[in-house]
Write an enzyme that holds these catalytic residues in place. Structure first.
Site, PDB file in Angstrom:
ATOM      1  N   HIS A  59       0.849  -1.197   0.000  1.00  0.00           N
ATOM      2  CA  HIS A  59       0.000   0.000   0.000  1.00  0.00           C
ATOM      3  C   HIS A  59       0.887   1.250   0.000  1.00  0.00           C
ATOM      4  O   HIS A  59       0.904   2.016   0.978  1.00  0.00           O
ATOM      5  CB  HIS A  59      -0.864  -0.063   1.257  1.00  0.00           C
ATOM      6  CG  HIS A  59      -2.012   0.882   1.321  1.00  0.00           C
ATOM      7  ND1 HIS A  59      -1.911   2.217   1.027  1.00  0.00           N
ATOM      8  CD2 HIS A  59      -3.309   0.667   1.663  1.00  0.00           C
ATOM      9  CE1 HIS A  59      -3.094   2.785   1.202  1.00  0.00           C
ATOM     10  NE2 HIS A  59      -3.962   1.858   1.581  1.00  0.00           N
ATOM     11  N   GLU A  95      -0.770   1.015  -5.538  1.00  0.00           N
ATOM     12  CA  GLU A  95      -0.489  -0.179  -4.740  1.00  0.00           C
ATOM     13  C   GLU A  95      -0.410  -1.430  -5.614  1.00  0.00           C
ATOM     14  O   GLU A  95      -1.403  -1.830  -6.219  1.00  0.00           O
ATOM     15  CB  GLU A  95      -1.604  -0.361  -3.700  1.00  0.00           C
ATOM     16  CG  GLU A  95      -1.920   0.928  -2.946  1.00  0.00           C
ATOM     17  CD  GLU A  95      -3.192   0.814  -2.103  1.00  0.00           C
ATOM     18  OE1 GLU A  95      -3.526  -0.290  -1.647  1.00  0.00           O
ATOM     19  OE2 GLU A  95      -3.871   1.844  -1.926  1.00  0.00           O
TER      20      GLU A  95
HETATM   21  C1  BG6 Z   1      -6.945   1.794  -0.004  1.00  0.00           C
HETATM   22  C2  BG6 Z   1      -8.377   1.343  -0.188  1.00  0.00           C
HETATM   23  O1  BG6 Z   1      -6.084   0.780  -0.420  1.00  0.00           O
HETATM   24  O2  BG6 Z   1      -6.707   2.059   1.380  1.00  0.00           O
HETATM   25  C3  BG6 Z   1      -9.309   2.393   0.366  1.00  0.00           C
HETATM   26  O3  BG6 Z   1      -8.605   1.104  -1.562  1.00  0.00           O
HETATM   27  C4  BG6 Z   1      -8.974   2.696   1.821  1.00  0.00           C
HETATM   28  O4  BG6 Z   1     -10.664   1.946   0.239  1.00  0.00           O
HETATM   29  C5  BG6 Z   1      -7.515   3.072   1.900  1.00  0.00           C
HETATM   30  O5  BG6 Z   1      -9.808   3.751   2.281  1.00  0.00           O
HETATM   31  C6  BG6 Z   1      -7.029   3.378   3.323  1.00  0.00           C
HETATM   32  O6  BG6 Z   1      -7.301   2.328   4.174  1.00  0.00           O
HETATM   33  P1  BG6 Z   1      -6.987   2.415   5.710  1.00  0.00           P
HETATM   34  O7  BG6 Z   1      -7.597   1.170   6.322  1.00  0.00           O
HETATM   35  O8  BG6 Z   1      -5.508   2.447   5.864  1.00  0.00           O
HETATM   36  O9  BG6 Z   1      -7.642   3.675   6.205  1.00  0.00           O
END
Ligand code: BG6
Length: 351
Positions: free
Chosen positions: A204, A308
């Site tokens: 991510h 990602e």
């Molecule tokens: C992204 C998702 O990878 O991560 C989103 O596609 C999400 O939907 C974002 O809001 C952040 O996620 P988190 O759990 O770290 O707040």
């Protein structure tokens, strides 16, 4: 002089050698490298306390580039080029306090991407404490990169209550000689009950950008995607490179192995190369969602973009004894990038 060097080597060995892993070099070479590093006080790898006393590993290249990895989540939180410019975004409001995941850098999503399943969003690997793996199984490729660390995660009994599978998850974080950052994950099914398991996965990555409205992404045009903002419905991307003027949360499917993020203002292009990870998620929360997140500044969405490398649409299934490997390689190229250079055929270098 020799006595002094010997003492330096011993001091270095006692404090650092347990975490200085060199692949494919003899112990004599390793000793010589340790001695040289000790003499110049430049350690390619260091373990120290980060924010709130959480342990982190720092990898350094002699040209000035560096990477920081928290054992909490095996999360890369800093990647700097040789001019010591930060290339990743970490929120000024990030909370470095378990069990909250760290907002920024490169969280690892496993065994579930986002809310595509019944587990907590993005799975639990990002909020577990990983260990340094002193003797990882070797990679088949012989690599010239020497600056890396191997981390490992195995489930606890508590973890197995929420995801009833035994696994070994190894990640190698490598800082290449040109300042490139490579992450290679190896996940093995170690179930003894004969059962396979399936998972989804993402690196991510939060890239630091000058201004989101000046950024474009190349390599995803004309592809199909699932839109998380429209109940995961499937659409086809139109037009040229992707630009940003509102919230985006899309999973591009079966993408090329190479994607580029062009930052005009910074005159910098990030190139993502990936292997074993067919999908690519593009996320920017924009203003409204930014305000709703406690660990994210109201205006910070302007200075970040998540692209990602992921395996989401088709979960990976492993039988007992089987291992999966997923790799991403990031580089930051100065000045504007010619789209003709996007060459999906370029083979990923060794680990
Ligand atoms: C992204 C998702 O990878 O991560 C989103 O596609 C999400 O939907 C974002 O809001 C952040 O996620 P988190 O759990 O770290 O707040």
């Amino acid at each position: 002089m020799i006595g002094h060097l010997q003492r330096e080597i011993e001091r270095y060995s006692n404090t650092h050698a347990q975490c200085f892993f060199e692949e494919s070099i003899s112990s004599a070479e390793a000793t010589a490298t340790v001695a040289a590093e000790a003499a110049t006080e430049k350690t390619p790898m260091e373990i120290c306390k980060g924010i709130n006393g959480l342990e982190k590993v720092i990898l350094r290249d002699i040209r000035g580039s560096s990477v920081e990895i928290y054992l909490y989540g095996a999360q890369v939180t800093s990647w700097k080029n040789e001019h010591r410019e930060e290339l990743l975004f970490v929120s000024s409001k990030a909370i470095f306090k378990p069990p909250k995941p760290i907002r920024g850098g490169i969280p690892i999503c496993f065994p579930q991407f986002s809310n595509h399943g019944s587990l907590e969003a993005h799975g639990f690997a990002r909020n577990r404490f990983w260990s340094i793996d002193p003797s990882p199984p070797p990679f088949p490729t012989n690599s010239s990169n020497k600056t890396f660390v191997d981390l490992i995660l195995k489930p606890t009994e508590e973890d197995m209550k929420i995801w009833p599978h035994s696994f070994e998850f190894r990640v190698r974080v490598t800082l290449g000689p040109a300042g490139d950052l490579m992450l290679t994950s190896r996940i093995r099914n170690t179930n003894t009950d004969g059962k396979p398991f399936s998972f989804t996965f993402a690196y991510h990555t939060y890239f630091a950008v000058s201004d989101i409205s000046e950024v474009r992404v190349e390599g995803l045009e004309t592809l199909d995607y699932l839109d998380n903002l429209q109940n995961k419905q499937r659409f086809t991307e139109q037009g040229d490179a992707i630009t940003f003027e509102s919230e985006v949360d899309k999973i591009y499917l079966s993408t090329p192995t190479k994607i580029a993020i062009l930052d005009h203002e910074k005159k910098r292009t990030f190139v993502i190369r990936k292997d074993g990870l067919p999908d690519a998620v593009v996320w920017n929360p924009w203003d409204k969602k930014a305000k709703a997140m406690a660990d994210f500044g109201d205006d910070e969405y302007k200075h970040m973009l998540c692209v990602e490398a992921a395996a989401v649409e088709k979960p990976i299934t492993l039988k007992p004894g089987e291992e999966w490997r997923g790799r991403q390689e990031l580089s930051a190229v100065p000045s504007s990038y010619c789209s003709g250079q996007l060459d999906p055929q370029r083979v990923l270098q060794g680990s």
